[in-house]
Write an enzyme that holds these catalytic residues in place. Structure first.
Site, PDB file in Angstrom:
ATOM      1  N   GLY A  11      47.166  38.522  39.900  1.00 37.49           N
ATOM      2  CA  GLY A  11      46.073  38.082  38.844  1.00 37.49           C
ATOM      3  C   GLY A  11      46.827  38.947  37.686  1.00 37.49           C
ATOM      4  O   GLY A  11      47.834  39.800  37.427  1.00 37.49           O
ATOM      5  N   PHE A  12      46.327  38.884  36.676  1.00 36.25           N
ATOM      6  CA  PHE A  12      46.597  40.217  34.988  1.00 36.25           C
ATOM      7  C   PHE A  12      46.126  41.050  35.299  1.00 36.25           C
ATOM      8  O   PHE A  12      46.595  42.518  35.503  1.00 36.25           O
ATOM      9  CB  PHE A  12      45.536  40.115  33.838  1.00 36.25           C
ATOM     10  N   ASN A  33      45.365  33.565  45.560  1.00 38.29           N
ATOM     11  CA  ASN A  33      45.768  32.442  46.369  1.00 38.29           C
ATOM     12  C   ASN A  33      46.320  31.619  44.740  1.00 38.29           C
ATOM     13  O   ASN A  33      46.198  29.935  45.353  1.00 38.29           O
ATOM     14  CB  ASN A  33      44.547  31.147  46.305  1.00 38.29           C
ATOM     15  N   ASN A  99      33.336  38.088  52.945  1.00 41.58           N
ATOM     16  CA  ASN A  99      35.114  38.404  53.058  1.00 41.58           C
ATOM     17  C   ASN A  99      35.996  39.719  53.052  1.00 41.58           C
ATOM     18  O   ASN A  99      35.833  40.818  54.252  1.00 41.58           O
ATOM     19  CB  ASN A  99      35.639  37.052  53.371  1.00 41.58           C
ATOM     20  N   ALA A 114      34.708  43.896  41.531  1.00 40.38           N
ATOM     21  CA  ALA A 114      35.250  43.876  40.074  1.00 40.38           C
ATOM     22  C   ALA A 114      33.927  43.086  40.052  1.00 40.38           C
ATOM     23  O   ALA A 114      34.013  41.689  39.783  1.00 40.38           O
ATOM     24  CB  ALA A 114      36.113  42.996  39.940  1.00 40.38           C
ATOM     25  N   TYR A 145      30.350  31.337  36.978  1.00 38.98           N
ATOM     26  CA  TYR A 145      30.192  32.966  36.844  1.00 38.98           C
ATOM     27  C   TYR A 145      29.885  33.863  36.761  1.00 38.98           C
ATOM     28  O   TYR A 145      29.769  34.639  37.969  1.00 38.98           O
ATOM     29  CB  TYR A 145      31.273  32.881  35.893  1.00 38.98           C
TER      30      TYR A 145
HETATM   31  N1  LIG Z   1      40.268  41.078  32.432  1.00 36.43           N
HETATM   32  C1  LIG Z   1      38.813  40.340  31.911  1.00 36.43           C
HETATM   33  O1  LIG Z   1      39.009  41.182  30.719  1.00 36.43           O
HETATM   34  C2  LIG Z   1      38.245  41.000  32.986  1.00 36.43           C
HETATM   35  C3  LIG Z   1      36.197  41.274  32.736  1.00 36.43           C
HETATM   36  C4  LIG Z   1      35.177  41.206  33.846  1.00 36.43           C
HETATM   37  C5  LIG Z   1      35.298  40.941  34.643  1.00 36.43           C
HETATM   38  N2  LIG Z   1      37.498  40.559  35.082  1.00 36.43           N
HETATM   39  C6  LIG Z   1      36.886  40.406  36.812  1.00 36.43           C
HETATM   40  O2  LIG Z   1      38.556  41.036  36.728  1.00 36.43           O
HETATM   41  C7  LIG Z   1      38.859  39.821  38.079  1.00 36.43           C
HETATM   42  C8  LIG Z   1      40.197  40.212  37.455  1.00 36.43           C
HETATM   43  O3  LIG Z   1      40.313  39.331  35.833  1.00 36.43           O
HETATM   44  P1  LIG Z   1      41.596  38.698  35.698  1.00 36.43           P
HETATM   45  O4  LIG Z   1      41.230  39.325  34.314  1.00 36.43           O
HETATM   46  O5  LIG Z   1      42.917  39.371  35.998  1.00 36.43           O
HETATM   47  O6  LIG Z   1      41.496  37.859  36.284  1.00 36.43           O
HETATM   48  P2  LIG Z   1      43.209  36.253  36.557  1.00 36.43           P
HETATM   49  O7  LIG Z   1      42.661  35.331  36.518  1.00 36.43           O
HETATM   50  O8  LIG Z   1      44.766  36.820  35.859  1.00 36.43           O
HETATM   51  O9  LIG Z   1      43.426  36.981  38.183  1.00 36.43           O
HETATM   52  C9  LIG Z   1      42.412  36.432  38.758  1.00 36.43           C
HETATM   53  C10 LIG Z   1      42.972  37.030  40.319  1.00 36.43           C
HETATM   54  O10 LIG Z   1      42.563  36.288  41.408  1.00 36.43           O
HETATM   55  C11 LIG Z   1      43.161  34.701  42.303  1.00 36.43           C
HETATM   56  N3  LIG Z   1      41.955  34.057  42.729  1.00 36.43           N
HETATM   57  C12 LIG Z   1      40.483  33.679  42.207  1.00 36.43           C
HETATM   58  N4  LIG Z   1      40.536  33.134  43.352  1.00 36.43           N
HETATM   59  C13 LIG Z   1      40.469  32.829  44.809  1.00 36.43           C
HETATM   60  C14 LIG Z   1      40.581  33.063  45.749  1.00 36.43           C
HETATM   61  N5  LIG Z   1      39.029  32.203  45.901  1.00 36.43           N
HETATM   62  N6  LIG Z   1      41.181  33.502  46.500  1.00 36.43           N
HETATM   63  C15 LIG Z   1      42.132  34.290  46.265  1.00 36.43           C
HETATM   64  N7  LIG Z   1      42.817  34.269  44.944  1.00 36.43           N
HETATM   65  C16 LIG Z   1      42.232  33.910  44.607  1.00 36.43           C
HETATM   66  C17 LIG Z   1      44.051  34.350  41.053  1.00 36.43           C
HETATM   67  O11 LIG Z   1      44.969  33.735  41.326  1.00 36.43           O
HETATM   68  C18 LIG Z   1      44.160  35.546  40.170  1.00 36.43           C
HETATM   69  O12 LIG Z   1      45.129  36.499  41.155  1.00 36.43           O
HETATM   70  C19 LIG Z   1      38.098  39.032  39.035  1.00 36.43           C
HETATM   71  O13 LIG Z   1      37.506  39.305  39.416  1.00 36.43           O
HETATM   72  C20 LIG Z   1      36.988  39.093  36.977  1.00 36.43           C
HETATM   73  O14 LIG Z   1      35.975  38.543  36.969  1.00 36.43           O
HETATM   74  C21 LIG Z   1      38.010  40.363  34.512  1.00 36.43           C
END
Ligand SMILES: NC(=O)c1ccc[n+]([C@@H]2O[C@H](COP(=O)([O-])OP(=O)(O)OC[C@H]3O[C@@H](n4cnc5c(N)ncnc54)[C@H](O)[C@@H]3O)[C@@H](O)[C@H]2O)c1
Length: 324
Positions: A11-12, A33, A99, A114, A145
């Site tokens: 992800g990001f 996933n 897990n 996170a 969420y």
């Molecule tokens: N970017 C933000 O501003 C922000 C703010 C608060 C919290 N977060 C947290 O940081 C984490 C990453 O967020 P992000 O911004 O990179 O979002 P994103 O959607 O780019 O990344 C999330 C990643 O998790 C994977 N994923 C989701 N459900 C899954 C599962 N059941 N099994 C395996 N992989 C799974 C997705 O495919 C993706 O690669 C998350 O937990 C999010 O809640 C992000």
């Protein structure tokens, strides 16, 4: 070599974290996933030190030889997905966190969980300190969420108390940068995609709601500093990580219109239910414990992000202009 398991590593944020860990001589296993992540976020990594597994964290983790640290970032994070993927999100932050914690327990590894500023809901305390308990609508559209992230934190505390594990929780405030999907649905990808396509920028409500936006490199520095901090202060603790520069969404739209050369204007739509009115982290705990604070201004961060979005939206045009 130390071994880090990164859930959500495609992800990001996860992919930037993986870059950072590899540069720091970690061996990294990504579990993802590809729900909201993309293989292309890791395609630049030509190293034997990374293993990428298509794995849903709602299922027990595969076996490893050893693990030093588990970074649990897997979870869709866009409000667009809170309704369409509600059950998946709720289980990813409950079963998935279980897990991740079980994996860390099995190998005696440290865990980084996170969490999010969304645990504060529509906050009645401003700015938000880690001691504030939040104001989340349990039955509202954001609950799958927000509440599952709250549960994820509670489960981490329960594991820490029961098993004496070293578990650290980061409450991440809005973070942006390259590798966000243009159609992700969060406000900066929305505005940049609209501005670069010449469409009007959609502001929900009157745009007076506030947010504080952190550039990705600052956030990753904060996560790593917390993860690597000595146990005494950091183990079992929770920190807010984010930028304290609070602006209204209307101001954000105006800055995007300045940074992107576009004829787009601003249009207004109805505010979704439970949209938080204000959001700004109190980062004094991270400043004191980690000597960390963000250094990248919003203007600079957006300027670094625009080329990525240009390339995503129109790769041909972007490659023509960079070769001129
Ligand atoms: N970017 C933000 O501003 C922000 C703010 C608060 C919290 N977060 C947290 O940081 C984490 C990453 O967020 P992000 O911004 O990179 O979002 P994103 O959607 O780019 O990344 C999330 C990643 O998790 C994977 N994923 C989701 N459900 C899954 C599962 N059941 N099994 C395996 N992989 C799974 C997705 O495919 C993706 O690669 C998350 O937990 C999010 O809640 C992000």
């Amino acid at each position: 070599m130390r071994h880090a398991v990164v859930t959500g590593g495609a992800g990001f944020l996860g992919s930037h974290l993986v870059d950072d860990l590899l540069e720091d001589d970690y061996r990294v296993t990504v579990l993802d996933n590809y729900g909201s992540g993309r293989p292309e976020n890791l395609a630049h990594l030509q190293t034997a030190d990374i293993a990428i597994e298509n794995h849903d964290v709602r299922e027990p983790f595969p076996a490893f030889d050893d693990v030093d640290i588990v970074y649990h970032l897997a979870s869709r994070a866009s409000p667009e997905d809170f309704g369409t993927h509600a059950v998946e999100i709720a289980l990813t932050n409950s079963e998935g966190t279980k897990n991740a914690l079980e994996c860390a327990r099995e190998y005696g590894a440290r865990s980084i969980i996170a969490s999010t500023s969304e645990v504060y809901g529509n906050p009645e305390e401003h700015p938000q300190t880690e001691t504030y308990h939040g104001n989340v609508n349990i039955r509202g559209p954001r609950a799958p969420y927000d509440e599952s992230k709250r549960f994820s934190e509670a489960l981490a505390v329960a594991y820490e108390r029961k098993y004496g594990m070293d578990i650290r929780t980061v409450r991440i405030f809005n973070t942006y940068g390259p590798r966000m999907r243009p159609n992700d649905g969060r406000v900066i990808p929305n505005f940049l995609s609209q501005a670069l396509s010449g469409d009007d920028l959609t502001v929900y409500g009157d745009g007076s709601q506030t947010r504080s936006f952190c550039y990705v490199s600052d956030l990753i520095d904060g996560i790593r500093a917390f993860a690597d901090a000595p146990g005494g202060m950091a183990a079992g603790n929770v920190v807010n990580l984010g930028n304290t520069n609070e602006i209204t969404i209307r101001e954000l739209a105006e800055i995007v219109l300045e940074v992107v050369d576009t004829a787009s204007e601003i249009t207004y739509r109805e505010l979704p239910e439970d949209d938080p009115e204000v959001r700004r982290p109190d980062i004094s705990r991270a400043q004191a414990m980690l000597d960390w604070e963000p250094t990248v201004s919003l203007q600079t961060g957006l300027e670094r992000t625009v080329p990525y979005f240009e390339n995503q939206l129109n790769p041909q045009l972007a490659s023509d202009s960079s070769s001129k």
